[in-house]
Each structure stands twice: as C-alpha cells, then as structure tokens.
Design a protein around this motif. Structure first.
Motif, mmCIF file in Angstrom:
data_model
loop_
_atom_site.group_PDB
_atom_site.id
_atom_site.type_symbol
_atom_site.label_atom_id
_atom_site.label_comp_id
_atom_site.label_asym_id
_atom_site.label_seq_id
_atom_site.Cartn_x
_atom_site.Cartn_y
_atom_site.Cartn_z
ATOM 1 N N ASN A 1 51.443 19.790 59.729
ATOM 2 C CA ASN A 1 52.019 21.185 59.495
ATOM 3 C C ASN A 1 51.622 22.487 60.443
ATOM 4 O O ASN A 1 50.520 22.359 61.045
ATOM 5 C CB ASN A 1 51.775 21.577 58.036
ATOM 6 C CG ASN A 1 52.288 20.464 57.184
ATOM 7 O OD1 ASN A 1 53.171 19.666 57.096
ATOM 8 N ND2 ASN A 1 51.641 20.508 56.041
ATOM 9 N N LEU A 2 52.501 23.222 60.406
ATOM 10 C CA LEU A 2 51.973 24.701 61.174
ATOM 11 C C LEU A 2 50.576 25.095 60.450
ATOM 12 O O LEU A 2 50.580 25.097 59.353
ATOM 13 C CB LEU A 2 53.137 25.649 61.196
ATOM 14 C CG LEU A 2 54.312 25.213 62.105
ATOM 15 C CD1 LEU A 2 55.366 26.475 61.830
ATOM 16 C CD2 LEU A 2 54.155 25.279 63.467
ATOM 17 N N VAL A 3 49.713 25.704 61.382
ATOM 18 C CA VAL A 3 48.511 25.942 60.858
ATOM 19 C C VAL A 3 48.483 27.257 60.110
ATOM 20 O O VAL A 3 49.011 28.364 60.478
ATOM 21 C CB VAL A 3 47.451 25.943 62.097
ATOM 22 C CG1 VAL A 3 46.107 26.629 61.486
ATOM 23 C CG2 VAL A 3 47.344 24.426 62.628
ATOM 24 N N VAL A 4 47.958 27.399 59.020
ATOM 25 C CA VAL A 4 47.800 28.518 58.178
ATOM 26 C C VAL A 4 46.404 29.171 58.615
ATOM 27 O O VAL A 4 45.439 28.629 58.225
ATOM 28 C CB VAL A 4 47.993 28.410 56.551
ATOM 29 C CG1 VAL A 4 47.634 29.731 55.925
ATOM 30 C CG2 VAL A 4 49.266 27.820 56.237
ATOM 31 N N PRO A 5 46.432 30.396 59.304
ATOM 32 C CA PRO A 5 45.057 30.839 59.436
ATOM 33 C C PRO A 5 44.563 31.686 58.013
ATOM 34 O O PRO A 5 45.058 31.630 57.220
ATOM 35 C CB PRO A 5 45.482 32.156 60.620
ATOM 36 C CG PRO A 5 46.794 32.615 60.114
ATOM 37 C CD PRO A 5 47.395 31.028 59.675
ATOM 38 N N ASP A 6 43.118 32.005 58.325
ATOM 39 C CA ASP A 6 42.544 32.749 57.113
ATOM 40 C C ASP A 6 43.147 34.128 57.255
ATOM 41 O O ASP A 6 43.364 34.827 58.135
ATOM 42 C CB ASP A 6 41.061 32.883 57.524
ATOM 43 C CG ASP A 6 40.238 31.637 57.543
ATOM 44 O OD1 ASP A 6 40.675 30.714 56.665
ATOM 45 O OD2 ASP A 6 39.187 31.311 58.178
ATOM 46 N N TYR A 7 43.664 34.591 55.954
ATOM 47 C CA TYR A 7 44.335 35.768 55.901
ATOM 48 C C TYR A 7 44.157 36.289 54.260
ATOM 49 O O TYR A 7 43.805 35.364 53.499
ATOM 50 C CB TYR A 7 45.656 35.725 56.338
ATOM 51 C CG TYR A 7 46.562 35.328 55.230
ATOM 52 C CD1 TYR A 7 47.308 35.759 54.235
ATOM 53 C CD2 TYR A 7 46.717 33.685 55.111
ATOM 54 C CE1 TYR A 7 48.226 35.201 53.161
ATOM 55 C CE2 TYR A 7 47.856 33.021 54.380
ATOM 56 C CZ TYR A 7 48.290 33.802 53.441
ATOM 57 O OH TYR A 7 49.231 33.415 52.490
ATOM 58 N N ALA A 8 44.235 37.452 54.238
ATOM 59 C CA ALA A 8 43.836 38.068 52.934
ATOM 60 C C ALA A 8 44.964 39.223 52.758
ATOM 61 O O ALA A 8 45.215 40.144 53.865
ATOM 62 C CB ALA A 8 42.545 38.594 52.669
ATOM 63 N N PHE A 9 45.133 39.617 51.550
ATOM 64 C CA PHE A 9 46.216 40.840 51.161
ATOM 65 C C PHE A 9 45.030 42.048 50.961
ATOM 66 O O PHE A 9 44.458 41.991 49.995
ATOM 67 C CB PHE A 9 47.109 40.529 50.041
ATOM 68 C CG PHE A 9 48.277 39.782 50.112
ATOM 69 C CD1 PHE A 9 49.449 40.175 50.719
ATOM 70 C CD2 PHE A 9 48.139 38.397 50.250
ATOM 71 C CE1 PHE A 9 50.472 39.556 50.976
ATOM 72 C CE2 PHE A 9 49.247 37.771 50.392
ATOM 73 C CZ PHE A 9 50.439 38.371 50.796
ATOM 74 N N LYS A 10 44.978 42.852 51.872
ATOM 75 C CA LYS A 10 44.582 44.196 51.726
ATOM 76 C C LYS A 10 44.923 45.103 50.674
ATOM 77 O O LYS A 10 44.313 45.839 50.003
ATOM 78 C CB LYS A 10 44.168 45.011 53.042
ATOM 79 C CG LYS A 10 43.488 44.301 54.127
ATOM 80 C CD LYS A 10 42.135 43.789 53.790
ATOM 81 C CE LYS A 10 41.290 44.911 54.076
ATOM 82 N NZ LYS A 10 39.882 44.567 53.846
ATOM 83 N N SER A 11 46.371 44.859 50.628
ATOM 84 C CA SER A 11 47.182 45.625 49.573
ATOM 85 C C SER A 11 48.396 45.009 49.371
ATOM 86 O O SER A 11 48.600 43.862 50.104
ATOM 87 C CB SER A 11 47.396 47.309 50.031
ATOM 88 O OG SER A 11 48.258 47.197 50.934
ATOM 89 N N ASP A 12 49.377 45.489 48.564
ATOM 90 C CA ASP A 12 50.646 44.770 48.629
ATOM 91 C C ASP A 12 51.543 44.724 49.896
ATOM 92 O O ASP A 12 52.503 44.045 50.110
ATOM 93 C CB ASP A 12 51.481 45.239 47.282
ATOM 94 C CG ASP A 12 50.993 45.071 46.011
ATOM 95 O OD1 ASP A 12 50.414 44.042 45.941
ATOM 96 O OD2 ASP A 12 51.169 45.790 45.174
ATOM 97 N N THR A 13 51.050 45.791 50.881
ATOM 98 C CA THR A 13 51.968 45.731 51.923
ATOM 99 C C THR A 13 51.210 45.653 53.303
ATOM 100 O O THR A 13 51.604 45.749 54.247
ATOM 101 C CB THR A 13 52.436 47.302 52.073
ATOM 102 O OG1 THR A 13 51.417 48.336 52.086
ATOM 103 C CG2 THR A 13 53.454 47.631 50.943
ATOM 104 N N VAL A 14 49.984 45.234 53.356
ATOM 105 C CA VAL A 14 49.128 45.051 54.231
ATOM 106 C C VAL A 14 48.422 43.685 54.305
ATOM 107 O O VAL A 14 47.520 43.488 53.178
ATOM 108 C CB VAL A 14 48.117 46.122 54.532
ATOM 109 C CG1 VAL A 14 47.102 45.882 55.690
ATOM 110 C CG2 VAL A 14 48.702 47.411 54.801
ATOM 111 N N ILE A 15 48.275 43.026 55.301
ATOM 112 C CA ILE A 15 47.889 41.745 55.413
ATOM 113 C C ILE A 15 46.893 41.450 56.511
ATOM 114 O O ILE A 15 47.069 42.231 57.393
ATOM 115 C CB ILE A 15 48.787 40.404 55.835
ATOM 116 C CG1 ILE A 15 49.786 40.015 54.707
ATOM 117 C CG2 ILE A 15 47.880 39.254 55.875
ATOM 118 C CD1 ILE A 15 50.627 39.332 54.940
#
Length: 191
Positions: free
Chosen positions: A174-188
């Motif tokens: 599959n396409l790779v999912v990088p490490d990410y987090a939601f800083k707020s509802d509008t910022v990743i």
C-alpha cells in the motif's frame, strides 16, 4: 636471589631503578596516546559526515493547514523531498473503503489502520508508488483515479483504492502512511 650492589656494576653505569617508569615505557605510553588521538581525529569526522544534512533536518517535520481541504478533495505537499497526499474522504468513500475485507487485499490493512482514530476521513500518505517510486495520479482535480477511485500509477499500471491500498498491478505494498499527528482540528504535523 642476589641483589646488585653498586660495586658490582661496570664503571659509568647507573643501577636500574627499583620501581617507576623507565624511559622506554614512557615513550611507549606517549606513542600509544598519540596514536589514539590521531585515530579519534580521523574517526569523528567520518562518523559525523553520516549525519543528516541541515536541509534534511530542517524538514524533519512540517505542519500543514488542512482547513481549506473540502470533503472529497486532496492536496499534494512535500516532506523530506517526497510528495505527500492529504485527502479528505467523503462519507461515501469511507463507506466504500470499509466494505472491502482486509483479507482480500494483497497488503491487508483496514482504513482505520491507515488513519487516526476519530479522523477516519483524513488520509495522509506518501505519494510514491511502492513498485518503482513513480508518483501516482489521483490527488489533483481531474487526474485519473484508476478503476478503484483512488490513485493510479501511470508508469506500470498499479491501481490503489480510495484508502491508498494496492488493488491491481505490480506494486507490492500500500502507499506508505508517514508518522503524523493532529496538532488541532485544522493542522497536521508530519514527521
């Protein structure tokens, strides 16, 4: 064992020291110390040159504003010199992705495994085909999304579904999912 008396020494020769370093011992210690400092002077720059460059460290993590991405739309951004697709899935796309049994997939993953809890509509993945590294189409307006309404790699025909899972073609994963987090509802934050 007999001790050596000064009277038994040949003329002009001093008796050996009873303890402490001789001159030869001191030279050996100095030579080994000098070699150790020299080796460190060579090894430290060699190891240091393997560290990431300043431009890579600067891109170790990025923040992306997702407030303007409407449902059904997506954007392409760049992280660590690679394209990243961020897509706001519609409720119909989420339902379609959830209908596919993970056991029927080449690289079995559910949509929930590829997204964050409570944010199943937000899909963040590297835009790099896992076959030979081409950039798939499907994130931009009017691009070919392939037969599974997701992404299509024009290089060798790999087709991914709306969740970025490989469904057809030579890509093994599959396409790779990088490490990410939601800083707020509008910022990743990626990375």
């Amino acid at each position: 064992m007999a001790t050596l008396d000064q009277t038994d020494l040949p003329p002009g020769e001093a008796p050996p020291p009873e303890h402490g370093l001789r001159r030869r011992d001191w030279l050996n210690v100095a030579a080994v110390s000098f070699a150790g400092v020299g080796a460190a002077a060579i090894v430290i720059p060699l190891v240091n040159q393997m560290n990431p460059s300043a431009d890579v460290l600067a891109l170790a993590s990025i923040e992306v504003d997702i407030s303007k991405i409407e449902s059904g739309m997506g954007i392409k951004t760049s992280w660590r010199k690679q394209p990243v697709f961020i897509r706001n899935l519609t409720p119909a796309e989420v339902a379609s992705a959830n209908k596919v049994p993970a056991s029927s997939l080449r690289d079995p993953q559910t949509l929930a495994e590829r997204t964050k809890e409570g944010k199943q509509n937000w899909l963040v993945q590297l835009g790099v085909c896992t076959h030979l590294g081409c950039i798939p189409l499907g994130i931009g307006e009017g691009e070919n999304k392939g037969p599974f309404n997701g992404y299509f790699c024009p290089c060798h025909g790999s087709a991914y579904d709306e969740a970025g899972r490989i469904r057809q073609g030579p890509a093994p994963k599959n396409l790779v999912v990088p490490d990410y987090a939601f800083k707020s509802d509008t910022v990743i934050q990626i990375g």
